[in-house]
Write a protein that holds these residues in place. Structure first.
Motif, short mmCIF file in Angstrom:
data_model
loop_
_atom_site.label_atom_id
_atom_site.label_comp_id
_atom_site.label_asym_id
_atom_site.label_seq_id
_atom_site.Cartn_x
_atom_site.Cartn_y
_atom_site.Cartn_z
N ALA A 94 11.84 36.83 8.98
CA ALA A 94 12.88 36.35 8.08
C ALA A 94 13.93 37.44 7.88
N ILE A 107 17.97 37.28 8.64
CA ILE A 107 18.99 37.52 7.63
C ILE A 107 19.93 38.62 8.07
N ILE A 126 22.38 37.35 10.42
CA ILE A 126 23.39 36.49 9.80
C ILE A 126 24.39 37.31 9.00
N ALA A 154 19.51 30.42 5.22
CA ALA A 154 19.97 31.80 5.36
C ALA A 154 21.47 31.91 5.16
N PHE A 190 10.31 32.78 2.62
CA PHE A 190 10.46 34.14 3.16
C PHE A 190 11.93 34.48 3.37
N VAL A 191 12.68 33.49 3.87
CA VAL A 191 14.10 33.74 4.15
C VAL A 191 14.84 34.08 2.85
N GLY A 231 13.82 37.36 1.45
CA GLY A 231 14.39 38.42 2.29
C GLY A 231 15.84 38.69 1.92
N ILE A 232 16.60 37.66 1.66
CA ILE A 232 18.02 37.85 1.30
C ILE A 232 18.12 38.50 -0.07
#
Lengths: 202, 428
Positions: A182, A186, A189, B117, B381-382, B385-386
């Motif tokens: 993940a 990110i 991106i 995302a 998770f995404v 994560g951000i």
């Protein structure tokens, strides 16, 4: 062997860019085809065949890139609960071995597909009548390269294990956790958006 | 019996963390060895070539490439800011813009991870600025992102369509209304939460009609792309693959218009596309091989005998399948879960008399649920994560109300299959 891997990474990288470019060209050819179809009731034909070949070639070359970046999907529910590093290393080697075996089987029988096209002088069905050995040759080359990369990684991982450097093995072929995956997504991106922004300003 | 063994072997092999693509091929080889005298591995070459040079599947790399270009074109930020102007007056403010942006972005993107995302990166900075309830805010992003695969285009629907020989345009048509209803359900969830605890809704954002009209053109690029990509399929001008190709052209034009087109950008787009495509293609080749083995050893007939022998009603079969996915979804990676189980569950559900288009949409909803259910939910998770701070559990708790909304949606389409089947019957 490290040098070999750098070369392999370079080749995979180039293969991926060329494969992507093929896909882009195929997409644009389809657009031209659609335009001609509706504007002049014309068809150049073969755009669908070409895009199929682009997918086959780009995915065959992409297999090795995904292998080198450890991004072939693995289900790590059990893996992350295994505390023993030796057991984890064994699972990593097993996974890589199975991938190599799978790639080897596909490449082996892929060679059969290629030589059959060669022997029977097969052409694509559409108007372009491209001899199938060209796209299949590039496809097979990608598969063969994948097998070579898998063998190289097995050799490097086993050597790291024998030399008592398990960390090196995990770096080479360890399972990436979903959280790592993940984070990479990110980062790419964010990077893509930033890249766009700075260029937009100048 | 064979079905149980097959599923058991599959779970053991995949559970031992063997790469999913290779794992499915190995299960195929094992089942082939055990139940059929024909050495099916000989077909692997032909099968791999036929699968990866399949024109319909070309839509997958095209949608991936489309997304990669769109990401670099600056469409997402502008779209988000415009939606903030139009939606933030609702109790819950920006959280509605999060869901709306995800739905709109999902209608041009075929992937849930990419949707979560992209909108997540754009929206994350706003939590502290407006003092939202952090958990709920994170939940809207994780859940909203899942809309990417329900609202067409959808990479998962293409894979399902090709594996089960179901019409992809019909699946797309079928996904629209449930996608819209689910978007409203997600927004309602936020609304109810914020009416119950007004503090969660954060500070009001000042907007004006002048600002609203000024930002409206920023919604145009995604809407135009949506019309091109989806409209072409619905009105029969183009196939899914063709419309994806036109989408790529459209995204390139937008990127060029915003001054973001360059050789370096195209190289990054190509590399990213091939990297993702190869992962999916590898799994597909493994799954198609497993699919052929399963058909050859007569598993499908055995399943229908099983249903007859135990006198199972269609609803019981469906209930068992839904339960299986809810359990698997908690710990399995979602794409692998879908591809590896389709060869077994789809024939079972079709034998019980359900429509393949309807089951395709149900399957997508179950995958969406899996994406936000802990411990393994890729969108959780995404988003964590951000966020890059705090605990994973915040996102999990924040997503929980939306899991309930998804379960409500699943119950809705089971009770009223017409929600799904109306559009494909009317236009298909």
């Amino acid at each position: 062997m490290k040098r070999l891997q750098e070369i392999a990474e370079g080749i995979s990288h180039a293969g991926a860019i060329v494969g992507g470019a093929l896909l882009l060209v195929a997409a644009l050819t389809i657009c031209v085809d659609i335009f001609l179809r509706y504007a002049f009731s014309l068809t150049i034909g073969g755009a669908d065949d070409l895009s199929g070949y682009a997918l086959a070639i780009s995915s065959a070359w992409g297999f090795s890139l995904a292998l080198l970046r450890r991004s072939h999907i693995r289900i790590d529910t059990v893996y992350v609960r295994v505390k023993s590093r030796a057991a984890r290393a064994a699972l990593d080697l097993l996974s890589l071995g199975c991938l190599g075996l799978f790639g080897g089987l596909v490449a082996w029988h892929g060679w059969g597909v290629l030589s059959l096209s060669w022997a029977s002088n097969s052409h694509s069905q559409s108007a372009i009548e491209m001899p199938l050995i060209y796209p299949q040759g590039l496809w097979f080359a990608g598969l063969a390269f994948f097998v070579m990369v898998a063998v190289l990684l097995v050799a490097r991982a086993v050597r790291a294990l024998i030399a008592g450097r398990p960390d090196e093995l995990f770096r080479l072929i360890g399972s990436k956790s979903a959280v790592d995956e993940a984070e990479e997504e990110i980062k790419s991106i964010e990077h893509a958006m930033e890249e766009g922004k700075t260029r937009g300003r100048t | 019996m064979t079905a149980g063994i097959s599923l058991g072997v599959l779970l053991v092999v995949l559970g031992s963390s063997i790469a999913v693509a290779a794992g499915m091929a190995m299960v195929g080889l094992i089942l082939n060895e055990a139940y059929s005298p024909m050495p099916l591995s000989r077909m692997m070459g032909e099968l791999a070539w036929a699968t990866t040079s399949n024109f319909i599947l070309t839509a997958i790399p095209f949608y991936i490439m489309f997304g990669e270009i769109l990401l670099r074109s600056g469409v997402a930020e502008r779209m988000y800011n415009a939606l903030v102007q139009w939606l933030s007056w609702l109790p819950g403010g920006l959280m509605h813009s999060n869901i709306g942006s995800c739905a709109l972005f999902g209608s041009v993107s075929g992937s849930s991870v990419a949707t979560a995302a992209t909108i997540g990166v754009v929206a994350m900075g706003e939590i502290d600025k407006h003092k939202y309830n952090e958990r709920l805010f994170l939940g809207t992003l994780a859940a909203g992102g899942t809309l990417g695969i329900l609202i067409p285009p959808s990479i998962n629907m293409i894979i399902y369509g090709v594996m089960t020989d179901t019409s992809i345009p019909k699946l797309y048509l079928a996904g629209f209304l449930p996608g819209f209803i689910l978007t409203v359900l997600f927004s309602l969830t936020v609304l109810i939460a914020c009416l119950w605890k007004p503090r969660w809704g954060g500070r009001r954002i000042e907007t004006s009609w002048q600002e609203r009209w000024r930002t409206l053109p920023d919604l145009l690029p995604p809407l135009v792309l949506l019309l091109i990509v989806i409209g072409a399929i619905f009105f029969g001008f183009a196939t899914a693959t063709e419309s994806a190709a036109v989408g790529i052209l459209g995204a390139l034009v937008i990127a060029a218009w915003r001054g973001r087109l360059s050789l370096a950008m195209l190289r990054a787009v190509c590399e990213g596309t091939v990297h993702t495509t190869a992962m999916v293609a590898a799994i597909l080749v493994g799954a198609f091989f497993l699919n052929i083995v399963i058909q050859t050893i007569g598993l499908t007939q055995q399943l229908s005998q099983l249903i007859r022998a135990y006198e199972l009603t269609p609803a019981q079969v469906l209930g068992a399948v839904i339960f299986l996915y809810l359990v698997l979804g908690t710990f399995m990676e979602e794409l692998s879960m879908m591809i590896s189980t389709i060869p077994i569950t789809t024939p079972l559900v079709l034998q019980a008399g359900y429509d393949p288009v309807w089951f395709g949409v149900l399957l997508v909803l179950l995958i969406q649920t899996a994406m936000i259910s802990p411990p393994f939910g890729i969108n959780i998770f995404v988003i964590q994560g951000i966020r890059g701070r705090g605990q994973l559990v915040d996102v999990e708790v924040g997503s929980a109300p939306f899991v309930i909304a998804l379960l409500v949606m699943i119950a809705l389409i089971c009770a009223y299959p017409g929600i799904v089947m109306w559009a494909p019957r009317a236009f298909g």
